[in-house]
Motif scaffolding. Sequence first.
Motif, mmCIF file in Angstrom:
data_model
loop_
_atom_site.group_PDB
_atom_site.id
_atom_site.type_symbol
_atom_site.label_atom_id
_atom_site.label_comp_id
_atom_site.label_asym_id
_atom_site.label_seq_id
_atom_site.Cartn_x
_atom_site.Cartn_y
_atom_site.Cartn_z
ATOM 1 N N ASP A 209 -0.206 4.526 1.918
ATOM 2 C CA ASP A 209 -1.317 3.873 0.649
ATOM 3 C C ASP A 209 -2.969 4.054 0.851
ATOM 4 N N GLU A 380 -1.320 -2.410 -0.384
ATOM 5 C CA GLU A 380 0.418 -2.805 0.204
ATOM 6 C C GLU A 380 -0.189 -1.345 1.293
ATOM 7 N N THR A 381 -0.530 -2.235 2.407
ATOM 8 C CA THR A 381 -0.460 -0.719 3.659
ATOM 9 C C THR A 381 -0.213 -0.998 4.949
ATOM 10 N N HIS A 409 -4.548 -0.286 -4.852
ATOM 11 C CA HIS A 409 -4.810 0.499 -2.873
ATOM 12 C C HIS A 409 -5.806 0.725 -2.538
#
Length: 983
Positions: A209, A380-381, A409
């Motif tokens: 991540d 995005e995770t 991020h």
Amino acid sequence: MFTTKSFIKKNKIGNFLKNVREHYIRDDIVCGFSSCYSCQNIQNNQNIGCSKDNFSSNHVNRCKLVEGNHYLILDTNVVLNQMDVLEDNLFGNVIILHTVLNEVKHRSLPIFKRLMSIIDNPSRHFYVFTNDHHKDTFIHQEDQELINDYNDRCIRKACTWYHRHLPKEKFVFLTEDNESKRIALEENIMTFSMSEYVHNLSDKHLVEDKLAKVSSSFPFTGKDIYQAHMSLVELLEGIRGGKLYQGTFKASRENFLEGYINVDGFDDPIIVQGREGLNRAVDGDIVAVALFEKEHWTSPTEIILEDEGVVEENIDELVEKEKEIKKAIKKKGDIKPTGKVVGVIRRKWRQYCGILEGGIEGVYQLFVPSNRSIPKIRIETRQAEFLKTQKLIVTIDSWPQNSRYPHGHFVRALGVIGHQDTENEVVLLEHDVPHSQFSEEVLRCLPKLPWVITEEDESRRVDLRHITICSVDPPGCTDIDDALHCRIIDDNKLEVGVHIADVSHFIRPGTAIDLEAASRATTVYLVNKRIDMVPELLSSNLCSLRGGEERFAFSCIWEMDYEANILSTKFHKSIIKSKSAMTYEEAQLIIDDKTKNDDIAFGLRGLNKLAKILKTRRLEKGALVLASPEVKIHMDSETMEPLEVEVKKLFETNSMVEEFMLLANISVAEKILQDFPDCAMLRRHPTPPSTNFDPLVKAGKHLGFDIQIDSGKKLAVSLDQAVSDSNPYLNTMLRILATRCMLQAVYFPSGTLQKSDFFHYGLAVPLYTHFTSPIRRYADIIVHRLLAVSCGADSTYPDLLDKHKSSDLCQNLNYRNRMAQYAGRASVAFNTHLFFKGKIQDEEGYVLFVKKNALQILLPKYGLECTLYLSKKGDESLFVYDEEEQTQKAGNVVFHAFDQVTVRVSLDSKNIQHEKFVLQLVYPYIEGFSVKPLIESEGADKSNMEQQTMDYQDKCNEQVSTMKKNKRKTQSNNEKRKQKKKV
């Protein structure tokens, strides 16, 4: 050994010059591996990282792309873009080439410092190899070769050398440049992109991540939402040619589709609105702006808009919001320069605290920053379910044209949302407050306990332990900076002393504790926590002027007559023993209690009488009495939850202490400027530009008061005269508004400005400094050192007399002080929210501003400023906004600025990140809009509501009548002034 390279250059007059560049190369630089026999044989191996544990066999890099353990070599962009990944303990046995280290330092000093902290940690096993001075890895830069290409070639040369030097070991080159990767693979170097490598790690879930999205990796390929930015070359050419302007972008906190750009040479900031105007600028960015033709200039919008969108591809909501902006009424007399952002010169992106938006499924999430000036960030995770319970840190990587939000991020989680410790951490991080534990090096500078006063100390100081000295501070104060005394000398004279903690005795120049204090600059006060500038042993013990304990002080002693005229002044270091440490209230009770006639009571009464004279004299010279709603929060000692929120009570003793602190600061400023005309640390308060006062002048005009702003004296008189019998809080609100018109007071070295610029506008004094709070302000320590040299109590040192270094120091002090103020306010705001959670209360308030779609309401009891929205979907016609008169009308009810209202206050916690107060109108009652009072909600009838409204309208009519009288009086005074000028 050294190598040379010659360059032939032609100068301006046509002659050719030969330039010879020497570069030293060595044969004694080791590779860093203790298992390398050839490097072990090198005798002179006292070089970078040549200890036996540079690399560890205990740490194993595990990646599916590489069989077995291996060592990593990084290129510059990996370090610059992926530092959040590299800081994870998962990465070890990393070779940092000196070429990379230098380039990182050149391109980003903050990243360089983070990298050095990893290198300096022996447990991380990061080794610096000086490739650019090694005889086998140094290469010459070719003619016409770009520096980036040369650096890439140096890195690949070092990779190849390691492969040949240690053929039994595996080396992996990580890069973020596709071309560099292609060439490296052709040269048989094992090479991967950072994302390839991370996605194939055995424990990838720990760092996946944190990967920076250096190119758009989000699956959105819709049409462009924003215009393309011009190239940096085009921007610089446009600025040089006068077609574009450079400035700092500041986002509006009330309208997410509006911002301002401060440009040198413009009296007003340039307004930018909507997608075209903002064009992906983020608060703090240095941008280039194109100015519209004057006929297309507009005014700041008077509507409050919040970003409620959550879907990337859907921009319908944006379009609707832009229409609302265009509908906003333009004030004909308030048009400001307007333009659009055409490019970004330098991004000011940093790490942001916040939470994930609720209600979104999948790996692509929206992050909502705590700072309302920052847009939402798409990340995005794969651990969204857990992260939605946490406060996070996220950073921005890019902002593509086709994305409504910037891409970023995840960096790390701070803790559970709403927990007091987590929220304190967020406040400190968001405001860049240094708050780590003091290092061992700093703690070693502290004196050993038990601390005793030696005979040598006594011989160098004036002994004042026999004088009745006392301190007066807020309740619970443990870092007591100052103490006072007053005693009779003879029938015509008094001796008055201000005694300040001698912190400079314990903090010597250039020591670790001095450097740490200079960096922190100030103590930061949160509601339930204090971040000390110096360790607690000094702040709450050895330097604190506690009652009944002997302490070192720096004393400012005046001889005064009974009219507070200063007859003489002297400064010296002293030893004192405070007879009592009191709160403001305790001191006030002693002054008021006529039965008390001891030395403490006499001293306090004498100080109080003199302070009243000093204050009157100061106000007559034009000093301003401003106001800001300050509140005190009472906390539960066990749960640490807020029990009560109230406005701070002020006593005469507050003013008493303030007057003597001001007088001491002024006296010290005069002394150090006399002895150090070029390097005295002073404090100035610049005169605000006249445009800053526009909101205040307009508010006064609507109320029938003529607010004069030609000078501080005229402003002070105008504010004193702006009173209303029908609204006793009106004057306070005008002073709050005046406070917001002011510029920030700042520190500066005397040698950097003309003497006319030293003036302190708010205090109306030509010279001022800070001397009275050295425990909590580093500026005061510097002033103590200057004063000590003036008095012969200490010696000077080079940095103290260097105005350039002093100027750099002042920049940090000003920044840290500003951030400390903001952090304190943010802490109060969070705890006020906590207090209101689950509560619904009816509270008295005042209209502070009348907006097009809302009223800004001030709740004095809590020091809160909240928004009462007037228009909802379907009932826009209920209220009529009058731009000229700045009023909102609904039926018979008319709202003016500073009108008194009753509102129902509750906390909307749907958006945990941006919890907000929801106001509903209780009084005056408007059918179909207002709510019934809580105490009357059961039995209140319509006739009662109507009567309340009629009473309110009568009150408003009375106020309007008073305003008209004031306007006529103002017009008459203006005419008289004009006649005098003619004469």
